[in-house]
Design a protein around this motif. Structure first.
Motif, short mmCIF file in Angstrom:
data_model
loop_
_atom_site.label_atom_id
_atom_site.label_comp_id
_atom_site.label_asym_id
_atom_site.label_seq_id
_atom_site.Cartn_x
_atom_site.Cartn_y
_atom_site.Cartn_z
N ASP A 82 0.85 -1.20 0.00
CA ASP A 82 0.00 0.00 0.00
C ASP A 82 0.88 1.24 0.00
O ASP A 82 2.05 1.18 0.39
CB ASP A 82 -0.93 0.01 1.22
CG ASP A 82 -2.18 0.84 0.99
OD1 ASP A 82 -2.28 1.49 -0.08
OD2 ASP A 82 -3.05 0.84 1.88
N VAL A 83 0.31 2.34 -0.46
CA VAL A 83 1.02 3.62 -0.50
C VAL A 83 0.19 4.64 0.29
O VAL A 83 -1.01 4.77 0.07
CB VAL A 83 1.22 4.11 -1.94
CG1 VAL A 83 1.91 5.48 -1.95
CG2 VAL A 83 2.03 3.10 -2.75
N GLU A 109 -1.39 8.01 1.23
CA GLU A 109 -1.82 9.14 0.41
C GLU A 109 -1.04 10.41 0.76
O GLU A 109 -0.82 10.71 1.93
CB GLU A 109 -3.32 9.38 0.61
CG GLU A 109 -3.92 10.40 -0.33
CD GLU A 109 -5.42 10.55 -0.15
OE1 GLU A 109 -6.02 11.42 -0.81
OE2 GLU A 109 -6.00 9.78 0.65
N ASN A 110 -0.62 11.13 -0.28
CA ASN A 110 0.13 12.39 -0.16
C ASN A 110 1.51 12.23 0.46
O ASN A 110 2.13 13.21 0.86
CB ASN A 110 -0.66 13.43 0.64
CG ASN A 110 -1.91 13.89 -0.08
OD1 ASN A 110 -1.90 14.06 -1.32
ND2 ASN A 110 -2.99 14.09 0.65
N SER A 111 1.99 11.01 0.55
CA SER A 111 3.33 10.77 1.08
C SER A 111 4.36 10.99 -0.02
O SER A 111 4.03 11.25 -1.19
CB SER A 111 3.45 9.34 1.61
OG SER A 111 3.33 8.41 0.53
N ASP A 140 3.85 8.44 -2.75
CA ASP A 140 2.67 8.75 -3.56
C ASP A 140 2.97 9.85 -4.56
O ASP A 140 2.63 9.76 -5.75
CB ASP A 140 1.52 9.15 -2.64
CG ASP A 140 0.20 9.33 -3.39
OD1 ASP A 140 0.01 8.66 -4.42
OD2 ASP A 140 -0.62 10.13 -2.92
N LYS A 141 3.64 10.91 -4.10
CA LYS A 141 3.96 12.02 -4.98
C LYS A 141 4.98 11.65 -6.04
O LYS A 141 5.03 12.26 -7.12
CB LYS A 141 4.46 13.21 -4.15
CG LYS A 141 3.38 13.82 -3.26
CD LYS A 141 3.92 14.95 -2.42
CE LYS A 141 2.82 15.55 -1.54
NZ LYS A 141 3.33 16.66 -0.68
N ARG A 200 3.30 2.88 -6.98
CA ARG A 200 1.96 2.33 -6.92
C ARG A 200 1.93 1.02 -6.11
O ARG A 200 2.95 0.34 -5.98
CB ARG A 200 1.43 2.04 -8.32
CG ARG A 200 1.35 3.23 -9.25
CD ARG A 200 0.91 2.77 -10.64
NE ARG A 200 1.00 3.83 -11.63
CZ ARG A 200 0.82 3.63 -12.93
NH1 ARG A 200 0.55 2.40 -13.37
NH2 ARG A 200 0.92 4.64 -13.78
N LYS A 201 0.74 0.69 -5.67
CA LYS A 201 0.53 -0.59 -5.01
C LYS A 201 0.80 -1.70 -6.03
O LYS A 201 0.32 -1.65 -7.16
CB LYS A 201 -0.92 -0.67 -4.51
CG LYS A 201 -1.25 -1.97 -3.79
CD LYS A 201 -2.69 -1.96 -3.30
CE LYS A 201 -3.06 -3.26 -2.61
NZ LYS A 201 -4.44 -3.24 -2.09
#
Length: 404
Positions: free
Chosen positions: A338-339, A341-343, A346-347, A351-352
């Protein structure tokens, strides 16, 4: 020479009998007395020297020790050991340590908002301990475990003499399981204000296995409970679900409620913050404390900024070893489950389902390896990684690490 025999006998100390066979010379009373005095002096000196030698030899440090009697108690002051030992009416030094440190240990009650099956909200109480490490013009600063006050809507601290006051949370650090609380000066009862003192912090790098360890805390709500043991081991690695800690191991009993309390040495110095015990019916006497030298920089940073600055990528990953690689036909590396959000991840476009096979030029085998590399970086540093996407697409991705 003499007119008669009587005159001879009057002036002489000896009588010579010319008629006796051997001529024997008898010692006069004065000579005997002189010999006796000389013999007594020599004998007395020898006996005295022997006594002194024995005394010095047996004690080993007679010259450096002095004895005094004060108020009916005999005290021996040993300058070679820099100790003062009271041999009459002597008490265990542990009692002195507890008296000295006891007022610096507090009980902590945290109230957490929870909901029942009917969605009714109420406060659930948790208990722990804390150590006063600073008393200043603004108030009292306390260190405890993060898990003691995690999610607390309200924190109550029980001070000396069972006085209860509210405390605010200054900062928390879940990774090291440490938190800092503050009691405002205005909230401290005047009658005990002078009795509140900060504990002395020791040097956990100087600990030795086998030395005395004293745990002071509030297990099961019993305030200022003291348990005694030894330092069982150093640098014990303990893996918890969300963290890895290097701890001091002790056999001093640590029970629920001891968390956040003090582990103290024989000099009355706090050398650890009690944190956890192994709870198992097959295990007895295995408790752990955060070394105070590891805690000090975290405490300082929490006081100054309310949090500890740590770089953060923002992924949840799983190790792919050779067996898993063969079974699922995946490359060896770290699978992105999982990633956040807004980390940073993520930026950067991670991707997962991606697999990190290389990070900062090193082949990746475990999440622990990846975490250690990130830990040595700073917030804002740019990192480069190679990933495999969809099983065959190889990409190079750069990410700027964020604060955790």
């Amino acid at each position: 020479m003499f007119d008669n025999k009587n005159e001879f006998l009057k002036d002489s100390t000896e009588v010579i009998d010319v008629k006796s066979k051997p001529i024997k010379k008898k010692k006069s009373f004065i000579n005997v007395l002189i010999y006796g005095i000389i013999f007594s002096m020599v004998g007395g000196f020898a006996l005295g020297a022997g006594y002194n030698f024995s005394e010095n030899y047996l004690t080993g440090y007679a010259d450096s020790n002095k004895a005094s009697i004060n108020g009916g108690d005999a005290e021996i002051i040993d300058s070679s050991l820099a100790k003062k030992v009271n041999y009459i009416n002597a008490e265990s030094p542990i009692t002195d340590i507890v008296e000295e440190v006891g007022t610096s240990i507090v009980a902590i009650t945290s109230k957490v908002k929870v909901r029942d099956w009917y969605n009714n909200q109420y406060l659930q109480e948790g208990e722990g301990s804390g150590v006063i490490f600073e008393v200043n013009d603004e108030g009292v600063m306390i260190v405890t475990n993060e898990h003691v006050i995690n999610g607390a809507a309200e924190v109550i601290v029980t001070l000396h003499d069972n006085k209860q006051v509210s405390a605010s949370i200054v900062g928390i650090d879940s990774e090291t399981d440490l938190a800092v609380l503050k009691i405002d000066k205005k909230d401290i009862p005047e009658e005990i204000a002078d009795e509140i003192v900060a504990a002395k912090l020791g040097d956990s790098d100087k600990l030795k296995v086998g030395e005395t360890a004293i745990a002071i805390g509030n297990p099961m709500g019993y305030n200022n409970t003291v348990t005694v043991g030894v330092i069982s081991a150093l640098n014990r690695e303990l893996r918890l679900p969300d963290k890895k800690l290097e701890l001091v191991q002790t056999d001093a009993a640590i029970n629920p409620g001891n968390s956040g309390g003090a582990l103290v040495n024989s000099r009355g110095e706090v050398i650890g913050i009690n944190t956890v015990k192994i709870a198992d019916t097959k295990v007895e006497g295995i408790g752990f404390a955060i070394p105070i030298n590891s805690a000090k920089p975290i405490i300082n940073e929490l006081v100054n900024s309310g949090s500890v600055s740590r770089p953060y990528l923002g992924i949840l990953g799983k190790d792919i070893d050779e067996d898993i690689s063969e079974l699922y036909e995946l490359p060896i590396g770290i699978y992105i489950a999982d990633v956040v959000e807004n980390s940073a991840a993520d930026k950067a476009g991670i991707r997962k389902g991606d697999v990190i096979i290389e990070f900062e030029g090193q082949k990746m085998l475990t999440m622990e390896q990846l975490s250690q590399i990130i830990k040595d970086k700073n917030v804002g540093d740019s990192v480069t990684m190679n990933i495999i996407r969809n099983g065959n697409e190889k990409l190079e991705i750069k990410a700027a690490l964020q604060q955790k």
